[in-house]
Scaffold this motif. Sequence first.
Motif, PDB file in Angstrom:
ATOM      1  N   ARG A  86       6.748  -6.226  -1.380  1.00 40.95           N
ATOM      2  CA  ARG A  86       7.813  -5.661  -0.554  1.00 40.95           C
ATOM      3  C   ARG A  86       7.445  -4.243  -0.113  1.00 40.95           C
ATOM      4  O   ARG A  86       7.775  -3.830   0.983  1.00 40.95           O
TER       5      ARG A  86
ATOM      6  N   HIS B 122      18.594  -2.415  -1.283  1.00 37.31           N
ATOM      7  CA  HIS B 122      19.679  -2.854  -2.167  1.00 37.31           C
ATOM      8  C   HIS B 122      19.177  -2.835  -3.601  1.00 37.31           C
ATOM      9  O   HIS B 122      18.015  -2.539  -3.856  1.00 37.31           O
TER      10      HIS B 122
ATOM     11  N   ASP C 130      13.814  -6.747  -7.654  1.00 32.20           N
ATOM     12  CA  ASP C 130      12.555  -6.896  -6.912  1.00 32.20           C
ATOM     13  C   ASP C 130      12.446  -5.887  -5.771  1.00 32.20           C
ATOM     14  O   ASP C 130      11.421  -5.838  -5.088  1.00 32.20           O
TER      15      ASP C 130
ATOM     16  N   ASP D 196      16.853  -7.777   2.444  1.00 28.84           N
ATOM     17  CA  ASP D 196      17.150  -9.190   2.194  1.00 28.84           C
ATOM     18  C   ASP D 196      18.375  -9.547   3.022  1.00 28.84           C
ATOM     19  O   ASP D 196      19.463  -9.017   2.784  1.00 28.84           O
TER      20      ASP D 196
ATOM     21  N   HIS E 229       8.286 -10.197   1.853  1.00 31.92           N
ATOM     22  CA  HIS E 229       9.148 -10.894   0.893  1.00 31.92           C
ATOM     23  C   HIS E 229       8.969 -12.413   1.010  1.00 31.92           C
ATOM     24  O   HIS E 229       9.920 -13.158   1.190  1.00 31.92           O
TER      25      HIS E 229
HETATM   26 ZN   LIG Z   1      14.678  -9.674  -2.681  1.00 30.40          ZN
END
Ligand SMILES: [Zn+2]
Length: 321
Positions: free
Chosen positions: A43, A81, A85, A220, A272
């Motif tokens: 990411r 967020h 991950d 996401d 991702h």
């Molecule tokens: Zn994620």
Amino acid sequence: MNRSTWIAALGALGAAVTFPVLAQTVKVTPLGGIDGEFCPHDRALIFEDPNGTRILYDPGRTVAGASDPRLGKVDLILVSHMHGDHVGNAHNKAPNSGSCDKPDTSVSAMPNSSAVNIALAKKSKIVTGSEMPAFFAAKLKANGGNPADSILARFGGSVTIGGVRIATVAALHSNGLVPDYIGGELGKAMKEAGIAGDVGLATGFVLRFSNGLVAYLSGDTGITADQELVVRNHYNAKLAVMNIGDVFTTGPTEAAYVINELVKPAAVIPSHANEVGTVNGKVRPGSRTEAFMKAVKVSAHIPLSGKTMEFDSAGKCTAGC
Ligand SMILES: [Zn+2]
């Protein structure tokens, strides 16, 4: 001056004006799990503005903590967020530890998060939306940092730091803060009840760099109308970083729809993928990454860890792609 002297003078002026403009690219360097590959946990991206401002987006688990030598100077950290991950609940032992499909993410970053640990070590500011700034301010303060280094950019507004304008945009996702960050009796009770802390909505980001490049970082998310109405129509993003992993976010088909029909940037970087996306630096046949690359109609560039890509103000990759 005679005519030819004027032409020569204008030519020199033109060269002086256009040369630095041409050289003004935003450098994007993926800090993934394995050098030269696109791996399941990848990411983290470093964006470097032409003016030298360096921004770390979603450190996640592949940045090997604050001592990861690939980080260099970090002026700003963006966290889309609070899921582990992205904010980094654990991380790689060292860059390239383990393998692409089985990384060694055995180092815990709890209860601080990797984002906070990096911010403390690098004296970076953390920019978030929703109600995440209060969480980061409290963590910085509790660890000897400056709570004022946690900065808010809530939907519709923006902050400009180091010459880069930062706005948050909606991401259709969840954003629970797991009780392990909270600890104590409250954290224990929340954990037993199976509930997470409320830190507001998940976000994506829109960055406007000093060369004029506008980049959309999806975070996401599912498909949202804002991807057309806000990200494209208002901000006019030319580069997108789009999450493609399915189950938790848009899958390759949905992500390609977002790019082809809603955001319509000049270029996209998939992110991702939650899979081994490449083998020996080449897209793995049968992968979600391959499905996305086939479905997307704009220039698409795989984020190979450690490979710096450069983008001009129009979102065109000018080097490293
Ligand atoms: Zn994620």
